[in-house]
Design a protein around this motif. Structure first.
Motif, PDB file in Angstrom:
ATOM      1  N   LEU A  75       0.827  -1.214   0.000  1.00 39.42           N
ATOM      2  CA  LEU A  75       0.000   0.000   0.000  1.00 39.42           C
ATOM      3  C   LEU A  75       0.858   1.260   0.000  1.00 39.42           C
ATOM      4  O   LEU A  75       0.497   2.247  -0.648  1.00 39.42           O
ATOM      5  CB  LEU A  75      -0.947  -0.003   1.205  1.00 39.42           C
ATOM      6  CG  LEU A  75      -2.096  -1.019   1.133  1.00 39.42           C
ATOM      7  CD1 LEU A  75      -2.856  -1.011   2.460  1.00 39.42           C
ATOM      8  CD2 LEU A  75      -3.028  -0.700  -0.014  1.00 39.42           C
ATOM      9  N   ASP A  76       1.979   1.219   0.720  1.00 41.02           N
ATOM     10  CA  ASP A  76       2.892   2.375   0.690  1.00 41.02           C
ATOM     11  C   ASP A  76       3.417   2.610  -0.725  1.00 41.02           C
ATOM     12  O   ASP A  76       3.498   3.756  -1.199  1.00 41.02           O
ATOM     13  CB  ASP A  76       4.068   2.157   1.653  1.00 41.02           C
ATOM     14  CG  ASP A  76       3.700   2.370   3.107  1.00 41.02           C
ATOM     15  OD1 ASP A  76       2.627   2.951   3.373  1.00 41.02           O
ATOM     16  OD2 ASP A  76       4.502   1.960   3.975  1.00 41.02           O
ATOM     17  N   GLY A  77       3.753   1.523  -1.414  1.00 38.33           N
ATOM     18  CA  GLY A  77       4.228   1.649  -2.795  1.00 38.33           C
ATOM     19  C   GLY A  77       3.138   2.190  -3.714  1.00 38.33           C
ATOM     20  O   GLY A  77       3.394   3.062  -4.561  1.00 38.33           O
ATOM     21  N   GLU A  78       1.919   1.663  -3.546  1.00 42.13           N
ATOM     22  CA  GLU A  78       0.817   2.143  -4.381  1.00 42.13           C
ATOM     23  C   GLU A  78       0.496   3.600  -4.073  1.00 42.13           C
ATOM     24  O   GLU A  78       0.213   4.387  -4.986  1.00 42.13           O
ATOM     25  CB  GLU A  78      -0.422   1.265  -4.166  1.00 42.13           C
ATOM     26  CG  GLU A  78      -0.271  -0.132  -4.748  1.00 42.13           C
ATOM     27  CD  GLU A  78      -1.457  -1.027  -4.438  1.00 42.13           C
ATOM     28  OE1 GLU A  78      -2.418  -0.556  -3.794  1.00 42.13           O
ATOM     29  OE2 GLU A  78      -1.415  -2.201  -4.831  1.00 42.13           O
ATOM     30  N   PHE A  79       0.565   3.985  -2.793  1.00 40.48           N
ATOM     31  CA  PHE A  79       0.303   5.378  -2.429  1.00 40.48           C
ATOM     32  C   PHE A  79       1.376   6.303  -3.017  1.00 40.48           C
ATOM     33  O   PHE A  79       1.053   7.387  -3.515  1.00 40.48           O
ATOM     34  CB  PHE A  79       0.257   5.506  -0.899  1.00 40.48           C
ATOM     35  CG  PHE A  79      -0.150   6.856  -0.424  1.00 40.48           C
ATOM     36  CD1 PHE A  79      -1.439   7.337  -0.657  1.00 40.48           C
ATOM     37  CD2 PHE A  79       0.741   7.672   0.252  1.00 40.48           C
ATOM     38  CE1 PHE A  79      -1.819   8.582  -0.218  1.00 40.48           C
ATOM     39  CE2 PHE A  79       0.364   8.913   0.686  1.00 40.48           C
ATOM     40  CZ  PHE A  79      -0.923   9.391   0.459  1.00 40.48           C
ATOM     41  N   ALA A  80       2.611   5.848  -3.018  1.00 38.96           N
ATOM     42  CA  ALA A  80       3.686   6.651  -3.622  1.00 38.96           C
ATOM     43  C   ALA A  80       3.448   6.804  -5.124  1.00 38.96           C
ATOM     44  O   ALA A  80       3.643   7.897  -5.689  1.00 38.96           O
ATOM     45  CB  ALA A  80       5.042   5.999  -3.344  1.00 38.96           C
ATOM     46  N   LEU A  81       3.001   5.732  -5.777  1.00 42.13           N
ATOM     47  CA  LEU A  81       2.711   5.798  -7.209  1.00 42.13           C
ATOM     48  C   LEU A  81       1.574   6.775  -7.483  1.00 42.13           C
ATOM     49  O   LEU A  81       1.649   7.591  -8.417  1.00 42.13           O
ATOM     50  CB  LEU A  81       2.357   4.400  -7.735  1.00 42.13           C
ATOM     51  CG  LEU A  81       1.964   4.316  -9.207  1.00 42.13           C
ATOM     52  CD1 LEU A  81       3.140   4.723 -10.095  1.00 42.13           C
ATOM     53  CD2 LEU A  81       1.492   2.911  -9.547  1.00 42.13           C
TER      54      LEU A  81
END
Length: 123
Positions: free
Chosen positions: A95-101
């Motif tokens: 989720l952190d990666g998706e939020f950064a994207l």
């Protein structure tokens, strides 16, 4: 004899003596009963002590078995908690990666819209 002098016949004295002999306990009778009772009490104490020791042994065995089961359950539960914790960490990382994207995409979209606005209205 005193009873005959008091007017009892020989048959009465004999019958009375036999009655007393059959009904009265002598010191030897009392000592024998005391000894027998002591032996019985000793036997009961011994048997009771053995039963108490057996119960203590059973309780210790049950305590040991329950301790082992509790340790096993703690280990199993700890493993399951660790697995859930690992899955949560993986999902949070994803989720952190998706939020950064999403932030990068939003930033790019905003920059593109600002560029379009500049080109349409200010140029």
């Amino acid at each position: 004899m005193k009873l005959q002098a008091a007017g009892f016949s020989t048959e009465q004295v004999t019958a009375l003596a036999e009655l007393i002999d059959s009904q009265a306990a002598t010191k030897a009778d009392l000592e024998a009963a005391k000894h027998e009772l002591g032996a019985q009490i000793g036997g009961v104490k011994s048997e009771l002590g053995a039963r108490i020791d057996s119960v203590k042994s059973d309780l210790e065995a049950a305590k040991h078995e329950l301790g082992g089961r509790i340790d096993s359950l703690e280990h199993s539960l700890g493993s399951k908690i660790d697995a859930v914790d690992h899955r949560l960490d993986m999902k949070i990382a994803r989720l952190d990666g998706e939020f950064a994207l999403v932030k990068w995409m939003l930033g790019f979209t905003l920059a593109f819209e600002v560029a379009l606005f500049y080109k349409l209205f200010l140029h």
